[in-house]
Design an enzyme around this catalytic site. Structure first.
Site, PDB file in Angstrom:
ATOM      1  CG  ASP A  57     -81.446 -57.923  64.044  1.00  0.00           C
ATOM      2  OD1 ASP A  57     -81.147 -56.815  64.524  1.00  0.00           O
ATOM      3  OD2 ASP A  57     -81.786 -58.084  62.862  1.00  0.00           O
ATOM      4  CG  ASP A 109     -77.726 -63.145  64.019  1.00  0.00           C
ATOM      5  OD1 ASP A 109     -78.211 -62.754  62.942  1.00  0.00           O
ATOM      6  OD2 ASP A 109     -78.330 -63.071  65.102  1.00  0.00           O
TER       7      ASP A 109
END
Length: 223
Positions: A11, A9
């Site tokens: 953020d 991922d």
């Protein structure tokens, strides 16, 4: 030999973007004459596709209003990036962990709720654009927790599902991995707490980046 993939991922996992996201979301709501949601609520929806995140924050509004807020969010985020008012710093130890995973034979990829334009800008800013073999964004593939970003990353990288690990900070990341039937590791420095990640089905939880490479390789060896 099958290829191995560490699918990150962005953020809350690679970069700490909460201040940039909260500021843009506030601007998006204000542009529509609405009271912005609390910052803690905005952090809860980080990782979802933007329109889905807005819909969770304002479920009583129509789909048209969700779209309008989302467009205002994107405009504000772009303005703030150009102005340099809300940087998205890398978490400490991220680059060293990427180095160690590559040395261990892993391909690197990203699956994120960011737009492709936003992801490209973030990676270029940190000098990481060359590190990732596959970049999956929710403006091109169905967003989390749908498994399509994982499936697209596998197809693009040539990696095998049995050798793939999703690494993320929210339950959306972990549920995406479960839906794709690949392993997952939750990180404790992001926007959902560790208990939530384990409850969502994370195979492991790590507290710092220094522990991540061994956790990834150990998870595959154990399996």
């Amino acid at each position: 030999m099958s290829l191995k993939l560490a699918l990150f991922d962005c953020d809350g996992t690679l970069v700490d973007s909460q201040h940039a996201i909260v500021a843009a979301m506030e601007a998006g709501f204000v542009a529509q004459g609405l009271v912005p949601p609390p910052a803690r609520d905005v952090r809860r929806v980080v990782g979802l596709p933007l329109v889905d995140a807005v819909a969770r924050l304002a479920p009583a509004l129509t789909a048209d209003r969700h779209e309008a807020i989302s467009e205002a969010y994107k405009a504000a985020f772009y303005r703030n990036r150009l102005a340099g008012t809300h940087p998205e710093p890398l978490f400490d130890g991220a680059v060293a962990a990427l180095d160690a995973l590559e040395a261990a034979g892993f391909l690197l990829g990203i699956a994120t709720g960011k737009s492709r334009r936003g992801l490209d800008a973030t990676l270029v800013h940190h000098g990481l654009a060359h590190r990732f073999i596959t970049l999956q964004t929710s403006d091109r593939v169905a967003g989390k927790p749908n498994p399509d970003m994982v499936f697209a990353a596998l197809a693009e990288s040539g990696a095998d599902a049995a050798g793939t690990v999703v690494i993320g900070d929210t339950s959306f990341d972990i549920l995406m991995a479960r839906n794709a039937r690949v392993r997952s590791i939750g990180v404790a420095w992001g926007y959902h707490d560790g208990g939530e990640l384990l409850a969502a089905g994370a195979d492991l939880l790590v507290q710092e980046y220094a522990a991540l490479p061994d956790a990834v390789t150990g998870l595959l060896v154990r399996e």
